[in-house]
Enzyme design. Structure first.
Site, short mmCIF file in Angstrom:
data_model
loop_
_atom_site.label_atom_id
_atom_site.label_comp_id
_atom_site.label_asym_id
_atom_site.label_seq_id
_atom_site.Cartn_x
_atom_site.Cartn_y
_atom_site.Cartn_z
N ARG A 230 1.04 -1.09 0.18
CA ARG A 230 0.27 0.01 -0.11
C ARG A 230 0.93 1.08 -0.51
O ARG A 230 2.26 1.75 0.70
CB ARG A 230 -0.82 0.12 1.61
CG ARG A 230 -2.30 -0.74 1.13
CD ARG A 230 -2.93 -0.20 -0.12
NE ARG A 230 -4.08 -1.70 0.01
CZ ARG A 230 -4.42 -2.45 -1.08
NH1 ARG A 230 -3.60 -2.76 -1.42
NH2 ARG A 230 -5.38 -3.60 -0.79
N ASP A 254 3.96 -0.17 -7.14
CA ASP A 254 3.05 -0.74 -7.19
C ASP A 254 1.39 0.11 -7.02
O ASP A 254 0.42 -0.03 -7.29
CB ASP A 254 3.07 -2.47 -8.07
CG ASP A 254 1.70 -2.42 -8.43
OD1 ASP A 254 1.62 -2.28 -9.57
OD2 ASP A 254 0.53 -3.62 -7.83
N GLU A 259 -2.87 7.61 -4.76
CA GLU A 259 -2.75 6.66 -6.03
C GLU A 259 -4.06 6.84 -6.87
O GLU A 259 -5.21 6.42 -7.57
CB GLU A 259 -2.24 5.32 -5.72
CG GLU A 259 -3.51 4.27 -5.57
CD GLU A 259 -3.16 3.01 -5.41
OE1 GLU A 259 -1.74 2.63 -4.96
OE2 GLU A 259 -3.67 2.01 -5.15
N HIS A 291 -0.75 -0.04 -9.60
CA HIS A 291 -1.43 -1.21 -8.83
C HIS A 291 -2.03 -2.12 -9.66
O HIS A 291 -3.59 -2.91 -9.99
CB HIS A 291 -2.76 -0.30 -7.91
CG HIS A 291 -3.57 -1.27 -7.53
ND1 HIS A 291 -3.01 0.11 -5.91
CD2 HIS A 291 -2.71 -2.36 -6.13
CE1 HIS A 291 -3.44 -1.11 -4.53
NE2 HIS A 291 -3.36 -2.55 -5.27
P1 NAI Z 1 -1.01 -11.66 4.93
O1 NAI Z 1 -2.44 -10.69 5.75
O2 NAI Z 1 -1.02 -12.62 4.41
O3 NAI Z 1 0.47 -10.90 5.35
C1 NAI Z 1 0.94 -10.07 6.11
C2 NAI Z 1 1.69 -10.39 7.35
O4 NAI Z 1 2.07 -8.62 7.91
C3 NAI Z 1 0.96 -10.83 7.98
O5 NAI Z 1 1.76 -11.72 7.98
C4 NAI Z 1 1.02 -9.64 9.18
O6 NAI Z 1 1.55 -10.55 10.79
C5 NAI Z 1 2.85 -8.76 8.72
N1 NAI Z 1 2.34 -7.63 9.42
C6 NAI Z 1 1.20 -6.81 9.77
N2 NAI Z 1 1.66 -5.88 10.79
C7 NAI Z 1 2.34 -5.85 10.82
C8 NAI Z 1 3.55 -4.49 10.67
N3 NAI Z 1 3.01 -3.46 11.84
N4 NAI Z 1 4.54 -4.91 10.34
C9 NAI Z 1 5.84 -5.89 10.06
N5 NAI Z 1 4.30 -6.88 9.84
C10 NAI Z 1 2.77 -6.17 10.29
O7 NAI Z 1 -1.35 -10.03 3.20
P2 NAI Z 1 -1.13 -10.47 2.35
O8 NAI Z 1 -1.70 -11.18 1.33
O9 NAI Z 1 0.55 -11.10 2.30
O10 NAI Z 1 -1.29 -9.11 1.14
C11 NAI Z 1 -0.02 -8.29 2.33
C12 NAI Z 1 -0.96 -7.01 1.74
O11 NAI Z 1 -0.31 -6.87 0.11
C13 NAI Z 1 -1.96 -6.30 2.03
O12 NAI Z 1 -2.05 -6.26 3.07
C14 NAI Z 1 -2.63 -5.76 0.81
O13 NAI Z 1 -1.99 -4.48 0.95
C15 NAI Z 1 -1.07 -5.79 -0.12
N6 NAI Z 1 -1.71 -6.35 -1.66
C16 NAI Z 1 -1.59 -5.74 -2.94
C17 NAI Z 1 -1.78 -5.86 -4.11
C18 NAI Z 1 -1.67 -5.45 -5.58
O14 NAI Z 1 -1.88 -6.47 -6.38
N7 NAI Z 1 -0.60 -4.70 -5.60
C19 NAI Z 1 -3.52 -7.40 -3.77
C20 NAI Z 1 -2.75 -7.70 -2.78
C21 NAI Z 1 -2.80 -7.56 -1.63
#
Ligand code: NAI
Length: 344
Positions: A230, A254, A259, A291
Site C-alpha cells: 500500500r 506498484d 494513487e 496497482h
Molecule cells: P497477509 O495478511 O497474509 O500478510 C500480512 C503480513 O503482515 C502478516 O504476516 C502480518 O503479521 C504482517 N504484519 C502486520 N502488521 C505488521 C507490522 N506492523 N509490521 C510488520 N508486519 C506486519 O497479507 P498478504 O495477502 O500477504 O498481503 C499483503 C499486503 O499486500 C496486503 O495488506 C495488501 O495491502 C497488499 N496487496 C497488494 C496487491 C496489489 O495488487 N498491489 C494485491 C493484494 C494485496
C-alpha cells in the site's frame, strides 16, 4: 441477490457475470467510485462490491445502511479504505484475503529485475533501433540479501522466489510465522542489512510511513525499495529525497500514497497535477505500475469466486462467513482468525 459494483473496469466484469448468471444474481456495474454522492445508486441492493480506492467511510456506510444495503464486499485483500468500526452492526464487511499471492509476488520480482537489469531502458532503445549497451550495466541478484517486511501469504511467496535466485532472505514481521524457516530480525537490523527491501505488510496506523526519513537513513547505499503493498507505507517525499541523495538506488512502486485519483485511469494527454508522482516517474531509477500486481487471469477468477462465495455465506441462514471483517473483538485480524460465530 442484487449487487452494485463500484469502480469497475472492463477486466472486472467477465468472471463476475459468468458466476452470477449461474446463481441468478442481479448486477449493476458502475465505472465510478463509491462515495457519499454515488452511494444512493445502491438503493434496493443487498450488497455493494468495492475495490481498493472506493472510500467506504462513516458517511458512506450510513448512507448505504439507510438505503437498505446489508453488506460491503471488498474484491481485494486490503481493507484500509473501510471504516470497519463504524460498519459494526450496520453492514457486514467481507474481503478476499488471498486470491493469488503468486500474482503479487511475481510482479514484485518482475519489477525488481526490470529495474536492476534496466529492461525498461533497453526496451525503449531497441524499439528505436538503438542497440548500444552504454548505461545498461546491472548486477546479479545471486548472493544479495532480500529484506521482506511482512511475511504473510505474499511475503512468503516472494521469499521463495528470492531464494530461487540464490539470495539470502531476511525478514521482519510483527507476528513472525512459526516454523517458516525465515531468518527474522528487528526492522532496524533488516533496514541496515538488506540490498533489496520489499514491503508486504498491511497498511495500518502503525505501518503508515514505516519507510520514512529515519528508516531510509538506516538503509544501505544503493538499496532497492519495492512496494506492492500500500502506498502510504512509504513517505514519498522522503523517498524522493533519498533517491536524489543517491542513497536509494532504485524504487519499484506498484502503489502510491495518492494513487486514488490517478491510478486505474488513462490520463495520457492530460497535464499531471500530482507533482510528486510526476517527479517520481521522471526518475530513471523509479518504476511505477498502477496497482497492477494482482492482475492475472487466475487472480481475477479467484477474486470473483471468493467474493460471490462470501456474499452467499453472509446471506445464508446462519450468516457465518470466514472472510468477514469485524470490529467486535477489538482486533480485526485476530477476530477473523478465532471467530466461529456470526458477528452481529
Ligand atoms: P497477509 O495478511 O497474509 O500478510 C500480512 C503480513 O503482515 C502478516 O504476516 C502480518 O503479521 C504482517 N504484519 C502486520 N502488521 C505488521 C507490522 N506492523 N509490521 C510488520 N508486519 C506486519 O497479507 P498478504 O495477502 O500477504 O498481503 C499483503 C499486503 O499486500 C496486503 O495488506 C495488501 O495491502 C497488499 N496487496 C497488494 C496487491 C496489489 O495488487 N498491489 C494485491 C493484494 C494485496
Amino acid at each position: 441477490m442484487k449487487i452494485a459494483f463500484y469502480d469497475t473496469k472492463p477486466y472486472d466484469k467477465p468472471a463476475f457475470e459468468k458466476l452470477c448468471a449461474e446463481k441468478g444474481m442481479e448486477l449493476s456495474f458502475y465505472d465510478f467510485k463509491l462515495n457519499p454522492d454515488t452511494a444512493k445508486l445502491a438503493a434496493g441492493c443487498d450488497a455493494v462490491c468495492v475495490f481498493v480506492n472506493d472510500n467506504v467511510n462513516a458517511e458512506v456506510i450510513d448512507k448505504l445502511y439507510a438505503e437498505g444495503v446489508k453488506a460491503v464486499a471488498l474484491r481485494c485483500a486490503g481493507y484500509n479504505n473501510v471504516d470497519i468500526k463504524h460498519a459494526y452492526k450496520k453492514l457486514h464487511v467481507v474481503h478476499v484475503p488471498a486470491y493469488s499471492p503468486y500474482a503479487v509476488a511475481e510482479h514484485a520480482m518482475a519489477m525488481l529485475l526490470t529495474s536492476i537489469r534496466r529492461i525498461h531502458k533497453a526496451y525503449i532503445r531497441t524499439r528505436d533501433y538503438n542497440f548500444s549497451l552504454s548505461g545498461l550495466v546491472g548486477y546479479d541478484l545471486h548472493g544479495k540479501t532480500a529484506g521482506i517486511v511482512g511475511t504473510g501469504r505474499i511475503g512468503r511467496v516472494f521469499a521463495d522466489i528470492c531464494r530461487g535466485f540464490g539470495m539470502r532472505v531476511i525478514a521482519y514481521d510483527k507476528f513472525p510465522a512459526a516454523e517458516s524457516g525465515l531468518e527474522y530480525m528487528p526492522l532496524d537490523d533488516l533496514l541496515r542489512t538488506a540490498d533489496v527491501i520489499s514491503l508486504h505488510c498491511p497498511l495500518t496506523a502503525e505501518t503508515e510511513h514505516m519507510i520514512d526519513r529515519a528508516a531510509i537513513a538506516k538503509m544501505k547505499k544503493g538499496v532497492v525499495i519495492l512496494n506492492t503493498s500500500r502506498g502510504k507505507l512509504i513517505d514519498t517525499e522522503a523517498l524522493i529525497d533519498g533517491i536524489k541523495e543517491r542513497k536509494v538506488g532504485a524504487a519499484c512502486l506498484d502503489v502510491y500514497e495518492e494513487e486514488a485519483d490517478v491510478f486505474f485511469n488513462d490520463n495520457s494527454g492530460h497535464i499531471m497535477d500530482d507533482d510528486t508522482l510526476a517527479r517520481l516517474i521522471s526518475m530513471p531509477n523509479v518504476i511505477v505500475t498502477s496497482h497492477q500486481a494482482f492482475l492475472t487471469e487466475e487472480a481475477l477468477e479467484n477474486i470473483a469466486a471468493a467474493t460471490i462465495q462470501n456474499l452467499t455465506e453472509i446471506f445464508s441462514e446462519n450468516g457465518i462467513c470466514a472472510n468477514e471483517l469485524c470490529y467486535r473483538c477489538g482486533d480485526i485480524e485476530s477476530c477473523k482468525k478465532c471467530r466461529n460465530k456470526k458477528c452481529f
